[in-house]
Design an enzyme around this catalytic site. Structure first.
Site, mmCIF file in Angstrom:
data_model
loop_
_atom_site.group_PDB
_atom_site.id
_atom_site.type_symbol
_atom_site.label_atom_id
_atom_site.label_comp_id
_atom_site.label_asym_id
_atom_site.label_seq_id
_atom_site.Cartn_x
_atom_site.Cartn_y
_atom_site.Cartn_z
ATOM 1 N N TYR A 1 0.815 -1.213 0.000
ATOM 2 C CA TYR A 1 0.000 0.000 0.000
ATOM 3 C C TYR A 1 0.852 1.268 0.000
ATOM 4 O O TYR A 1 2.055 1.228 0.142
ATOM 5 C CB TYR A 1 -1.039 0.004 1.118
ATOM 6 C CG TYR A 1 -0.597 -0.187 2.548
ATOM 7 C CD1 TYR A 1 0.685 0.054 2.980
ATOM 8 C CD2 TYR A 1 -1.538 -0.604 3.511
ATOM 9 C CE1 TYR A 1 1.046 -0.100 4.300
ATOM 10 C CE2 TYR A 1 -1.185 -0.768 4.836
ATOM 11 C CZ TYR A 1 0.101 -0.503 5.226
ATOM 12 O OH TYR A 1 0.445 -0.659 6.549
ATOM 13 N N GLU A 2 0.157 2.398 -0.185
ATOM 14 C CA GLU A 2 0.806 3.709 -0.375
ATOM 15 C C GLU A 2 1.729 3.720 -1.591
ATOM 16 O O GLU A 2 2.794 4.328 -1.590
ATOM 17 C CB GLU A 2 1.560 4.144 0.887
ATOM 18 C CG GLU A 2 0.704 4.308 2.112
ATOM 19 C CD GLU A 2 -0.536 5.157 1.860
ATOM 20 O OE1 GLU A 2 -0.487 6.049 0.988
ATOM 21 O OE2 GLU A 2 -1.563 4.916 2.516
ATOM 22 N N GLY A 3 1.315 3.035 -2.627
ATOM 23 C CA GLY A 3 2.126 2.905 -3.833
ATOM 24 C C GLY A 3 3.040 1.705 -3.686
ATOM 25 O O GLY A 3 3.897 1.666 -2.809
#
Length: 596
Positions: free
Chosen positions: A442-444
């Site tokens: 997550y978060e890229g």
């Protein structure tokens, strides 16, 4: 059940002996009166909260998970989570690094980040509830109107309200240009927002009385793609002009994601049906405003894996010292016992030292980087602010990707130390592995972080920012090049620095011919540069340890041993990474799609 001891001694070493943060912070107007005793006292008390309040509910929270009442759309968190959050708020921990103008304590971001490392070691799933609030706070503090700041920031600062960021939709992940959520302007200046979001961490819960959602959506006349995205505040309960809560807003949890880890955190599918929101910043400029929150979150995710690496290491060491199995190949090391403790075996030590080195390297890199964040916000020197901003931008994808990759490796090694007990829930190790694996996604995803580093942060300005950071490394190498005791650290650091320069130039030339060459090399490249940063900070830590080892403090002997292990056993990975980065695009694209 796993235990946790806050690594205060190592934190103090990094902050005060290696980075000299007090001297650095005192140059920033808001922190002119900061001192080491204050920092140490805050972290000591914070460590007690982590060890005594939220560590005991980590394993049970993972087993119990969250429950959604579909009739009311309310989410119940695991037993003890709400009480722990109340203790957190009452202790003033939510306000640690917030602006005093909104009720904050005004401490540096660096202190808050160290506290959050300990929170993540103790209970990552619980920590995500208050953790998302910091990003919402930073975003509104930077881009909110005076009215929005007055209305929302005091409550986010106190922890009475929490925050989220609502970005992702079912049909698109990081490619936010594809999002479809709509925002219809109303006569009173508000917007009615309709759409669906997924993967919203802490999207619904009852720990706080309100949740401030920051939602990306499109105006009716918005241009296509990422240039047509606006940002809106959409609270769970509408907020009256006097700050009191009004009626329930049209945003609710319609489903919980069933995940491999962080079970104690509610990862929500959120539905918006004519939810009332107010715009943050300018129309169609929402992505720039949201990036404040996203970059804060990326540093936070790196910190999550640092925390997991530390706690996994601590428990694996304790197990390895206690578990008896086989004899050392060179003869019994505990002849009075039925077998030797497994910590005598070389490969067990390799696994433990890998986790230790990854934790200690990450702690130094994280502290240095967040110090740059403090400078970028609080320095009264424009040149210093700009330089700190550039360095922060360069190091953020490395922190997010390199530290989380290492966290996955480290927690896996620590689970391996336990043998068959490693995948038994009650020992806690398999939870650390599951939680750590999520951090790479997550978060890229880490591939996206790698593309950001090589494509935007390095090649995007012809390597200017990387060269500036490289000059700091080069200055240290030149300063210590005549120190015979430092040669075992300086020589490999200097060699890797030269190789990174050559590799960067080579990849830049290839990218001119075919931009896809960036995608082929980016992941390997980020890992090489990540190792370069770790090698730099391990060399700096070794310098201090060499100077102070005569004190007799065993801490410095251990630090030198860890640094030597890192340079001997982990840094050589860069040789193969450089070769695979240079192998380029051709081996990846040769096979026809139909043959996959």
């Amino acid at each position: 059940m796993p235990s946790y001891t806050p690594p205060l001694r190592d934190m103090q070493f990094v902050l005060h002996e290696v980075l000299n943060v007090v001297d650095e912070l005192k140059m920033l107007p808001p922190y002119a009166d900061i001192d080491a005793d204050t920092i140490n006292a805050v972290l000591e008390e914070g460590g007690k909260f982590c060890a005594e309040v939220i560590t005991p509910i980590n394993l049970s929270g993972d087993k119990e998970g969250c429950q959604l009442d579909k009739s009311t759309h309310e989410v119940t968190t695991p037993k003890g989570f709400k009480e722990a959050y109340k203790t957190y708020v009452e202790g003033g921990w939510a306000a640690l690094a917030c602006d005093p103008a909104y009720g904050g304590q005004g401490l540096p971001l660096l202190v808050n980040q160290c506290f959050y490392e300990m929170l993540n070691s103790a209970n990552q799933a619980w920590t995500m509830y208050p953790g998302l609030s910091h990003g919402a706070y930073e975003c509104l503090h930077a881009h909110g109107t005076d009215e929005q700041k007055k209305l929302y920031l005091p409550k986010l600062t106190s922890g009475e309200w929490t925050g989220t960021m609502c970005l992702t939709e079912p049909h698109c992940g990081t490619d936010l240009g594809l999002l479809r959520t709509k925002a219809e302007p109303q006569a009173d200046g508000t917007y009615k927002i309709t759409g669906g979001k997924i993967f919203i961490s802490a999207g619904e819960h009852t720990l706080a009385e309100n949740i401030v959602h920051l939602v990306l959506a499109r105006l009716p006349d918005a241009p296509a793609g990422s240039k047509g995205i606006s940002l809106f505040i959409v609270p769970k309960f509408k907020v009256n002009a006097d700050g009191s809560l009004g009626e329930r807003n049209g945003i609710f949890c319609s489903g919980l994601e069933h995940k491999m880890g962080i079970h104690g955190n509610s990862t929500c599918q959120m539905t918006l049906e004519d939810a009332v929101g107010t715009m943050v910043g300018q129309p169609n400029k929402g992505l720039a405003a949201m990036f404040v929150m996203m970059n804060t979150a990326r540093l936070g995710v790196g910190n999550q894996s640092l925390g997991l690496t530390e706690v996994a290491y601590q428990n694996a060491v304790a197990y390895a010292k206690d578990r008896l199995q086989m004899r050392s190949l060179s003869g019994a090391k505990a002849p009075e016992k039925a077998a030797d403790p497994i910590i005598v075996h070389p490969d067990v030590r390799k696994m433990l030292l890998t986790a230790r080195a990854f934790a200690e390297g990450a702690r130094a890199l994280q502290a240095y980087t967040v110090l740059q964040a403090d400078k970028s916000i609080s320095s009264d020197d424009e040149d210093e602010r700009k330089e700190a901003e550039a360095e922060l931008a360069l190091l953020t994808p490395i922190i997010k990707a390199f530290i989380t990759d290492n966290g996955w490796l480290a927690t896996s090694h620590c689970m391996q130390v336990y043998g068959g007990h490693g995948y038994i829930h009650e020992w806690g190790m398999e939870q650390f592995v599951r939680d750590a694996r999520i951090n790479m996604l997550y978060e890229g995803t880490n591939t996206i972080q790698s593309l950001d580093l090589l494509g935007r942060k390095v090649l995007g300005n012809n390597g200017a920012t990387l060269k500036k950071f490289g000059k700091k490394i080069a200055a240290f190498i030149e300063e210590e090049g005549v120190n015979e005791a430092m040669q075992e650290f300086i020589n490999p650091l200097a060699d890797l620095g030269d190789k990174v320069n050559k590799l960067t130039q080579e990849l830049g030339m290839k990218a001119f011919g075919n931009p896809d060459e960036v995608g082929a090399a980016a992941v390997d490249y980020l890992r090489v540069v990540g190792h370069m940063t770790f090698a730099y900070f391990f060399a700096r830590m070794a310098k201090v340890a060499l100077e102070k080892q005569g004190s007799g403090d065993p801490f410095y002997r251990a630090k030198l041993a860890t640094a030597r292990f890192y340079f001997a056993k982990l840094l050589p990975e860069t040789a193969s990474l450089i070769r695979t980065a240079r192998a380029g695009l051709a081996p990846l694209m040769e096979m026809d799609e139909a043959l996959f």
